[in-house]
Each structure stands twice: as C-alpha cells, then as structure tokens.
Design a protein around this motif. Structure first.
Motif, PDB file in Angstrom:
ATOM      1  N   HIS A   5      97.603  -9.227   1.149  1.00  0.00           N
ATOM      2  CA  HIS A   5      98.728 -10.146   1.009  1.00  0.00           C
ATOM      3  C   HIS A   5      98.179 -11.545   0.768  1.00  0.00           C
ATOM      4  O   HIS A   5      97.730 -12.205   1.689  1.00  0.00           O
ATOM      5  CB  HIS A   5      99.580 -10.102   2.268  1.00  0.00           C
ATOM      6  CG  HIS A   5     100.838 -10.893   2.178  1.00  0.00           C
ATOM      7  ND1 HIS A   5     100.905 -12.180   1.735  1.00  0.00           N
ATOM      8  CD2 HIS A   5     102.105 -10.559   2.474  1.00  0.00           C
ATOM      9  CE1 HIS A   5     102.145 -12.614   1.781  1.00  0.00           C
ATOM     10  NE2 HIS A   5     102.893 -11.640   2.224  1.00  0.00           N
ATOM     11  N   HIS A   7      99.693 -14.291   0.017  1.00  0.00           N
ATOM     12  CA  HIS A   7     100.587 -15.372   0.423  1.00  0.00           C
ATOM     13  C   HIS A   7     100.877 -15.234   1.922  1.00  0.00           C
ATOM     14  O   HIS A   7     102.003 -15.018   2.333  1.00  0.00           O
ATOM     15  CB  HIS A   7     101.889 -15.325  -0.374  1.00  0.00           C
ATOM     16  CG  HIS A   7     101.667 -15.192  -1.843  1.00  0.00           C
ATOM     17  ND1 HIS A   7     101.186 -16.226  -2.622  1.00  0.00           N
ATOM     18  CD2 HIS A   7     101.829 -14.148  -2.687  1.00  0.00           C
ATOM     19  CE1 HIS A   7     101.078 -15.813  -3.870  1.00  0.00           C
ATOM     20  NE2 HIS A   7     101.460 -14.565  -3.931  1.00  0.00           N
ATOM     21  N   LEU A  32     102.755  -4.689 -15.085  1.00  0.00           N
ATOM     22  CA  LEU A  32     102.057  -5.197 -13.898  1.00  0.00           C
ATOM     23  C   LEU A  32     100.579  -5.421 -14.207  1.00  0.00           C
ATOM     24  O   LEU A  32     100.004  -6.439 -13.816  1.00  0.00           O
ATOM     25  CB  LEU A  32     102.219  -4.227 -12.724  1.00  0.00           C
ATOM     26  CG  LEU A  32     103.637  -4.036 -12.205  1.00  0.00           C
ATOM     27  CD1 LEU A  32     103.673  -2.896 -11.195  1.00  0.00           C
ATOM     28  CD2 LEU A  32     104.180  -5.322 -11.607  1.00  0.00           C
ATOM     29  N   ASN A  35     100.000  -8.494 -16.370  1.00  0.00           N
ATOM     30  CA  ASN A  35     100.244  -9.738 -15.655  1.00  0.00           C
ATOM     31  C   ASN A  35      99.388  -9.879 -14.401  1.00  0.00           C
ATOM     32  O   ASN A  35      99.630 -10.759 -13.570  1.00  0.00           O
ATOM     33  CB  ASN A  35     101.730  -9.855 -15.314  1.00  0.00           C
ATOM     34  CG  ASN A  35     102.554 -10.147 -16.543  1.00  0.00           C
ATOM     35  OD1 ASN A  35     102.628 -11.285 -16.982  1.00  0.00           O
ATOM     36  ND2 ASN A  35     103.139  -9.114 -17.141  1.00  0.00           N
ATOM     37  N   ILE A  37      99.212  -8.263 -11.646  1.00  0.00           N
ATOM     38  CA  ILE A  37      99.927  -8.148 -10.378  1.00  0.00           C
ATOM     39  C   ILE A  37      99.401  -6.910  -9.660  1.00  0.00           C
ATOM     40  O   ILE A  37      99.462  -5.795 -10.198  1.00  0.00           O
ATOM     41  CB  ILE A  37     101.446  -8.051 -10.612  1.00  0.00           C
ATOM     42  CG1 ILE A  37     101.946  -9.347 -11.255  1.00  0.00           C
ATOM     43  CG2 ILE A  37     102.173  -7.768  -9.301  1.00  0.00           C
ATOM     44  CD1 ILE A  37     103.397  -9.323 -11.676  1.00  0.00           C
ATOM     45  N   HIS A  39      99.097  -3.711  -7.614  1.00  0.00           N
ATOM     46  CA  HIS A  39     100.084  -2.664  -7.421  1.00  0.00           C
ATOM     47  C   HIS A  39      99.400  -1.337  -7.114  1.00  0.00           C
ATOM     48  O   HIS A  39      98.207  -1.171  -7.378  1.00  0.00           O
ATOM     49  CB  HIS A  39     100.966  -2.519  -8.661  1.00  0.00           C
ATOM     50  CG  HIS A  39     100.183  -2.100  -9.878  1.00  0.00           C
ATOM     51  ND1 HIS A  39      99.415  -2.989 -10.598  1.00  0.00           N
ATOM     52  CD2 HIS A  39     100.031  -0.895 -10.472  1.00  0.00           C
ATOM     53  CE1 HIS A  39      98.839  -2.343 -11.602  1.00  0.00           C
ATOM     54  NE2 HIS A  39      99.186  -1.073 -11.538  1.00  0.00           N
ATOM     55  N   THR A  56     104.229  -3.128  -5.462  1.00  0.00           N
ATOM     56  CA  THR A  56     103.381  -4.286  -5.740  1.00  0.00           C
ATOM     57  C   THR A  56     103.028  -4.986  -4.443  1.00  0.00           C
ATOM     58  O   THR A  56     103.694  -4.804  -3.423  1.00  0.00           O
ATOM     59  CB  THR A  56     104.078  -5.319  -6.651  1.00  0.00           C
ATOM     60  OG1 THR A  56     105.125  -5.961  -5.925  1.00  0.00           O
ATOM     61  CG2 THR A  56     104.604  -4.683  -7.914  1.00  0.00           C
ATOM     62  N   ILE A  59     104.823 -10.843  -4.194  1.00  0.00           N
ATOM     63  CA  ILE A  59     104.622 -11.792  -5.282  1.00  0.00           C
ATOM     64  C   ILE A  59     105.535 -12.993  -5.081  1.00  0.00           C
ATOM     65  O   ILE A  59     106.541 -12.921  -4.384  1.00  0.00           O
ATOM     66  CB  ILE A  59     104.870 -11.144  -6.663  1.00  0.00           C
ATOM     67  CG1 ILE A  59     106.291 -10.607  -6.777  1.00  0.00           C
ATOM     68  CG2 ILE A  59     103.861 -10.048  -6.926  1.00  0.00           C
ATOM     69  CD1 ILE A  59     106.635 -10.055  -8.142  1.00  0.00           C
ATOM     70  N   SER A  60     105.151 -14.106  -5.697  1.00  0.00           N
ATOM     71  CA  SER A  60     105.966 -15.313  -5.580  1.00  0.00           C
ATOM     72  C   SER A  60     105.756 -16.182  -6.813  1.00  0.00           C
ATOM     73  O   SER A  60     104.862 -15.930  -7.629  1.00  0.00           O
ATOM     74  CB  SER A  60     105.594 -16.098  -4.319  1.00  0.00           C
ATOM     75  OG  SER A  60     104.266 -16.549  -4.390  1.00  0.00           O
ATOM     76  N   GLU A  63     104.548 -15.393 -10.694  1.00  0.00           N
ATOM     77  CA  GLU A  63     104.324 -13.948 -10.739  1.00  0.00           C
ATOM     78  C   GLU A  63     105.651 -13.203 -10.907  1.00  0.00           C
ATOM     79  O   GLU A  63     105.705 -12.158 -11.544  1.00  0.00           O
ATOM     80  CB  GLU A  63     103.654 -13.462  -9.456  1.00  0.00           C
ATOM     81  CG  GLU A  63     102.252 -13.963  -9.244  1.00  0.00           C
ATOM     82  CD  GLU A  63     101.736 -13.627  -7.869  1.00  0.00           C
ATOM     83  OE1 GLU A  63     100.610 -13.123  -7.792  1.00  0.00           O
ATOM     84  OE2 GLU A  63     102.457 -13.847  -6.876  1.00  0.00           O
ATOM     85  N   ARG A  64     106.706 -13.732 -10.319  1.00  0.00           N
ATOM     86  CA  ARG A  64     108.004 -13.069 -10.371  1.00  0.00           C
ATOM     87  C   ARG A  64     108.596 -13.077 -11.777  1.00  0.00           C
ATOM     88  O   ARG A  64     109.424 -12.231 -12.104  1.00  0.00           O
ATOM     89  CB  ARG A  64     108.956 -13.711  -9.377  1.00  0.00           C
ATOM     90  CG  ARG A  64     108.473 -13.485  -7.971  1.00  0.00           C
ATOM     91  CD  ARG A  64     109.184 -14.145  -6.864  1.00  0.00           C
ATOM     92  NE  ARG A  64     110.396 -14.872  -7.162  1.00  0.00           N
ATOM     93  CZ  ARG A  64     111.125 -15.456  -6.246  1.00  0.00           C
ATOM     94  NH1 ARG A  64     110.771 -15.394  -4.992  1.00  0.00           N
ATOM     95  NH2 ARG A  64     112.210 -16.117  -6.568  1.00  0.00           N
TER      96      ARG A  64
END
Length: 77
Positions: A5, A7, A32, A35, A37, A39, A56, A59-60, A63-64
């Motif tokens: 994680h 964040h 994904l 980008n 991300i 997953h 995933t 995300i924030s 990324e969203r």
C-alpha cells in the motif's frame, strides 16, 4: 503474491467494477499494466473458469484517471 500500500496515510476503499466477459476483463488488466497500476489477477480453479477477477492496490490522484471510464456499483439509497 501481495500488493503493498503506497499511500499509507490514506483510508483505502473498495470500488467494484463489473465487466461483461473475460475479454473485457483482459482489457482491464492490459490497461492496468499500461498505466503501471499494481494489480493481481484471480484465476478460479473450479469448473475450468480460469481468469475471473482482478484487484488493484489502493490508487489515488492521477492513477484513478486510468479507470474513470468504468461505471462503478453504487448501493441504492
């Protein structure tokens, strides 16, 4: 396999996105990957179902944007 994680100060939430079939799910996974991300795909071993879902990392921010074209499930109020 685990997803870290990045964040740690954010409160994570769960967002469910449905797709109509395996081909659509494979396109989500490709998006994904493109980008970057993190997953994990889920492969269901029962009944030869195979690929059935993807999760995933939380995300924030920007990324969203990669997933903004998907409709999300919302509980009826």
């Amino acid at each position: 396999m685990a997803i870290t994680h990045p964040h740690k100060t954010d409160i994570p939430s769960i967002v469910l996105v449905g797709v109509p079939n395996k081909n659509a799910l494979e396109r989500v996974i490709k998006k994904l990957q493109l980008n970057n991300i993190a997953h994990i795909p889920f492969v269901e071993p029962d009944w030869d179902m195979g690929l059935s879902a993807v999760a995933t990392a939380p995300i924030s921010g920007d990324e969203r944007d990669a997933l903004k074209n998907y409709n999300i499930w919302r509980q009826n109020e």
